[in-house]
Structure formats: C-alpha cells, structure tokens
Design a protein around this motif. Structure first.
Motif, PDB file in Angstrom:
ATOM      1  N   HIS A   1      55.900  14.131 -46.643  1.00  0.00           N
ATOM      2  CA  HIS A   1      55.718  15.212 -46.648  1.00  0.00           C
ATOM      3  C   HIS A   1      56.755  16.214 -46.867  1.00  0.00           C
ATOM      4  CE1 HIS A   1      57.310  14.489 -42.351  1.00  0.00           C
ATOM      5  NE2 HIS A   1      57.294  16.269 -42.926  1.00  0.00           N
ATOM      6  N   ASP A   2      58.134  15.101 -46.763  1.00  0.00           N
ATOM      7  CA  ASP A   2      59.849  15.761 -46.871  1.00  0.00           C
ATOM      8  C   ASP A   2      60.284  15.055 -47.700  1.00  0.00           C
ATOM      9  OD1 ASP A   2      60.190  13.449 -45.787  1.00  0.00           O
ATOM     10  OD2 ASP A   2      61.133  15.177 -43.534  1.00  0.00           O
TER      11      ASP A   2
ATOM     12  N   SER B   1      52.478  21.215 -48.410  1.00  0.00           N
ATOM     13  CA  SER B   1      52.120  20.680 -47.523  1.00  0.00           C
ATOM     14  C   SER B   1      51.534  18.925 -48.304  1.00  0.00           C
ATOM     15  CB  SER B   1      51.909  20.241 -46.365  1.00  0.00           C
ATOM     16  OG  SER B   1      51.107  20.400 -45.889  1.00  0.00           O
TER      17      SER B   1
ATOM     18  N   LYS C   1      48.783  17.925 -46.211  1.00  0.00           N
ATOM     19  CA  LYS C   1      47.525  18.094 -45.436  1.00  0.00           C
ATOM     20  C   LYS C   1      47.031  19.286 -46.942  1.00  0.00           C
ATOM     21  CE  LYS C   1      49.136  17.098 -41.358  1.00  0.00           C
ATOM     22  NZ  LYS C   1      48.966  18.006 -39.388  1.00  0.00           N
TER      23      LYS C   1
ATOM     24  N   ASP D   1      54.987   7.984 -43.583  1.00  0.00           N
ATOM     25  CA  ASP D   1      54.737   9.027 -43.527  1.00  0.00           C
ATOM     26  C   ASP D   1      53.726   8.777 -41.780  1.00  0.00           C
ATOM     27  OD1 ASP D   1      56.308  11.003 -43.971  1.00  0.00           O
ATOM     28  OD2 ASP D   1      54.513  12.265 -44.320  1.00  0.00           O
TER      29      ASP D   1
ATOM     30  N   ARG E   1      54.724   9.405 -38.656  1.00  0.00           N
ATOM     31  CA  ARG E   1      55.696  10.951 -39.033  1.00  0.00           C
ATOM     32  C   ARG E   1      54.710  11.920 -38.473  1.00  0.00           C
ATOM     33  NH1 ARG E   1      59.106  12.057 -43.691  1.00  0.00           N
ATOM     34  NH2 ARG E   1      60.634  12.907 -41.944  1.00  0.00           N
ATOM     35  N   ILE E   2      53.526  12.101 -39.669  1.00  0.00           N
ATOM     36  CA  ILE E   2      52.704  12.908 -39.470  1.00  0.00           C
ATOM     37  C   ILE E   2      51.288  12.895 -39.320  1.00  0.00           C
ATOM     38  CG2 ILE E   2      52.759  12.274 -42.270  1.00  0.00           C
ATOM     39  CD1 ILE E   2      52.408  15.858 -42.823  1.00  0.00           C
ATOM     40  N   CYS E   3      50.948  13.982 -38.564  1.00  0.00           N
ATOM     41  CA  CYS E   3      49.240  13.014 -38.034  1.00  0.00           C
ATOM     42  C   CYS E   3      48.565  13.833 -38.941  1.00  0.00           C
ATOM     43  CB  CYS E   3      49.298  13.848 -36.268  1.00  0.00           C
ATOM     44  SG  CYS E   3      47.500  13.650 -35.885  1.00  0.00           S
ATOM     45  N   TYR E   4      47.605  13.389 -39.618  1.00  0.00           N
ATOM     46  CA  TYR E   4      46.534  13.943 -40.197  1.00  0.00           C
ATOM     47  C   TYR E   4      45.016  13.501 -39.420  1.00  0.00           C
ATOM     48  CZ  TYR E   4      49.163  13.224 -44.368  1.00  0.00           C
ATOM     49  OH  TYR E   4      50.189  13.829 -45.348  1.00  0.00           O
TER      50      TYR E   4
END
Length: 433
Positions: free
Chosen positions: A258-259, A272, A274, A302, A305-308
């Motif tokens: 994402h980053d 993003s 998402k 990720d 690191r990131i929640c979907y």
C-alpha cells in the motif's frame, strides 16, 4: 576515468551494491566511493569497504545547512513521496534535504565523481542524487528488481514508470525483427565475501536509537523502523488449489504494497489498494453478476501491515489468497486486474487479458487494457464478456521478446550458488560508454 558514487540507502541491498562496486573496480578500474547517510548502513559499510572509500553523513554529527531550494514545491518534489510514506513534518524533511544536498554536492566535486549508481532512486536520497547529477552532468545508473524471476532493471533514466522503456515506441519493439542488444561474452563474476553486522553492532545501534529522542527527526527516512503493532489477519484465506479445484471461472485482482512507490507515485486513479479493490469488485459485479467468482491476491508484505476487513465486509463471493505463488492462479483465471504490479506483466506474457490501472512501462494499448479513467473499466469488462478483447497476441510476444533481449538482465540483489554479476556489469558498462 570513472569515479563512481554508490549511495547505500537500504541495509538489505548494501551487499549487492558493494560486491558490484568491487567487481567494477577489479575488472574495469571503476573507483568507488560509498555514501552512507544512516547509522546502520554506515556501520555495515565499515565492515566491508576501506575507510578511504567510505563517506558517512550522520545527522547527529552535522551542522544545520542553509536552504538549497527557493520554493516549497522544489522541496516537496524531493521528499514528498517519503513524507507521504513515513510521515514527519515539513521542517524535519527540509532540514534533511538541505544537509544531504550540500554534503553530496561537495563530495561530488571533491572526488570528481563521474557516475552515480543507486537502487531505485525514488527515495529522498535518490532524488537528491538525481538533481546533483543533472546539475553537474553526471551519468546515472538506476537498479531495481526486474518483472520476471531472477531479472534486474538497470537503466540510465529511472525504473518502473520512470525508465527509459517508457520512451521506446511501438515501431521499435512491435516489429518482426527488432534490434537486439548483443553483449560480449565474459567470464562469470561471483560475489566476493561480505561481513554482516554482528550481534554487538546491532545492539549498539538499537541502544543509540533508544537513547536519542530526536533520532527519527534526524533520520525521517527511518521512521518506518519504529515499532508498529502488527495487524491481525482476520480474512478467511483460501489456497490456490482450493480455488482451482472448484473449476469455476474467476477474475484475479492483484494487490500491491500500500505504501510502495508504484502506488504512491504511479497510481493516479486510486490513493490506496482498498480504493482499487472496491472499484474492481463493483465493476465486476455490475458486468458479470453476483455469482461470478472473484479472487483477491494479497501482497505478502502487507498481510500484517494493513487490514482489509472493512472492505471485505462490503464484498460477497470473494476468495482471499495470501502468501503463496501467484502463477497457478494466473494460469487458470479468466482475466487479471492490477495497478502496475510486476504480476501484470507476467499476466500479459501469459496472454491473459489484463486491465492495468496505473502508470508503467508496460501500460500500452497494444498488449493490455490501459484504464486511464475509472469510467473505462466497465467498457473493458463488457468487451471481455463478449469475447472481444482488443489486444494483438503477436504484439505481446514481440514486446516480451524485446524486454528480454534489450532491457532486463539476468541477476538478483540476493545471492545464491549460481549468482553471476557479469550481466549487470555489462549493462552498466554500456550505459557508461
């Protein structure tokens, strides 16, 4: 005479750059200067290069510098991506840019640097290197992972959407007999030995970080190393075998970090992954209906690191796949949707209909569906549903052949028993000729 500067920006990539520089020095008299602007990289370099070839630029040892740019826009063009990725104030990043720019320019002049060899070049140090190189007419070499296994990009202009490939026209590659770069045969070059940081060096580095309350203001590019709470994986993951065993048609939506630079710099339609995922889901459902299978391939980096979970709650009939090879899914899916991932090019090479939503050197109408506005997505999907995909299969083969023959070189930043540095060396020599 070739006086080459190697900025050491990522600890994990230091071994590759150092052994590459050693080989160029031994075989072709390229005199190396290594620049370390962060403590861990400086410590690692001190284990592996001579003190005379190493220049360290540590913030806690430096005095404040005057502004190097007149406008805020100029500063933001250098650190904007890094600030968006890691945070920090404009004042902190501005001080960092001033310090590195002044010292780097002095180093270039003092050591009569003729070329800068760097990894990626999208970070703050890389941007400063590019500006100094332009100002003093130095050659640049950018290195990055290739888009196929065991390949590298090595380019004089940049990598990914900034590479010289973006300037290559269809008339150069979409022909039956494209011009092919030929490399002279050379002996295999194996990596020399590297001394890694030992336990006490790592311990001392950690203690210094903890003892310095201003550390992440002095080194804002290291803010990602601050302790983060891992995201709990709550999605019900499926395996590729389970999906393939269903023997049902499905779309494959590929997510990216994402980053990553590819998202933050080269994704104009979505801020993003998402946003990208929801867009793809809604358009697939609108065209193919509520029962059509959708497979989402998460990026392994990720997953913690990131929640979907929030977007997953809005999507029905979606299979989530985690850290496993994507190739089996590529082989069985109906079509692929990506922003600008390397998987997109692999999908194109496999002759899968591929919708590309971001900027990339492979975002070309001849070989994929280039989505330039979100309104085009439905049009492309309807063409797919009708079996009318507007892509020329021979053009795909020509483009992939061109990449392997003229652009990508064999190699990797990670070392194995068969590692050979000679293809990378030959490409750098050609750029510097």
């Amino acid at each position: 005479m070739h006086n080459v500067l190697y900025p050491l920006t990522y600890l994990g990539l230091c071994p590759f750059l150092i052994v590459l520089a050693r080989a160029l020095q031994a075989q072709h008299a390229y005199t190396p200067t290594y620049l370390a602007v962060t403590p861990a990289e400086a410590e690692f370099a001190s284990n592996n290069v001579s003190s005379g070839s190493l220049v360290t630029l540590l913030a806690e040892e430096a005095s404040p510098c005057a502004d190097v740019f007149e406008s805020d826009a100029q500063y933001y063009s250098v650190y904007g991506f890094m600030k968006a990725k890691y945070g920090g104030t404009d004042a902190v990043w501005r001080r960092r840019v001033n310090l590195i720019y002044r010292q780097l320019e002095s180093l270039v002049l003092e050591r009569k640097i003729t070329c800068i060899v760097m990894w990626n070049g999208s970070d703050c140090l890389g941007k400063i290197c590019q500006l100094v190189a332009d100002r003093h007419q130095l050659k640049t070499v950018y290195i990055e992972n290739g888009y196929f296994p065991n390949t590298l990009q090595i380019d004089p202009k940049g990598v990914n959407a900034e590479s010289s490939l973006c300037d290559v026209t269809s008339s150069q590659w979409n022909v039956d007999s494209p011009r092919v770069m030929t490399e002279k045969k050379v002996e295999k070059t194996t990596p020399t030995n590297i001394v890694h940081l030992h336990f006490f060096q790592r311990l001392i580095l950690k203690i210094k970080v903890l003892a310095n309350l201003k550390f992440y203001d002095q080194y804002p590019e290291l803010r990602d190393q601050q302790v983060r709470k891992a995201v709990k994986m709550t999605l019900p993951l499926s395996t590729s075998d389970e999906i393939i065993a269903q023997k049902k048609p499905f779309a494959l939506v590929v997510l990216q970090v994402h980053d990553d630079t590819q998202i933050l710099l080269n994704s104009k339609l979505f801020n993003s992954p998402k946003d990208f995922l929801l867009h793809c889901y809604q358009r697939i459902r609108a065209v193919f209906g509520p029962d059509y299978n959708i497979v989402v391939k998460l990026h392994p980096v990720d997953m913690r690191r990131i929640c979907y979970a929030d977007v997953a709650a809005e999507m029905q009939g979606v299979h989530w796949v985690g850290a496993e090879p994507v190739q089996p899914l590529l082989e069985r899916c109906d079509f692929v949707m990506v922003v600008n991932s390397s998987v997109g090019l692999q999908s194109i090479a496999a002759h899968k209909p591929t919708l590309v939503f971001g900027e990339s050197f492979y975002s070309r109408d001849e070989i994929c569906g280039v989505v330039r506005t979100t309104g085009q997505t439905t049009d492309f999907l309807q063409q797919l549903k009708r079996g009318n995909w507007p892509v020329d299969a021979p053009a795909i083969d020509r483009f992939i052949t061109y990449l392997h023959s003229n652009y990508f070189v064999k190699g990797s930043w990670s070392f194995g028993p068969d590692t050979d540095l000679s293809p990378a060396i030959q490409k750098i020599l050609r750029i510097n000729s």
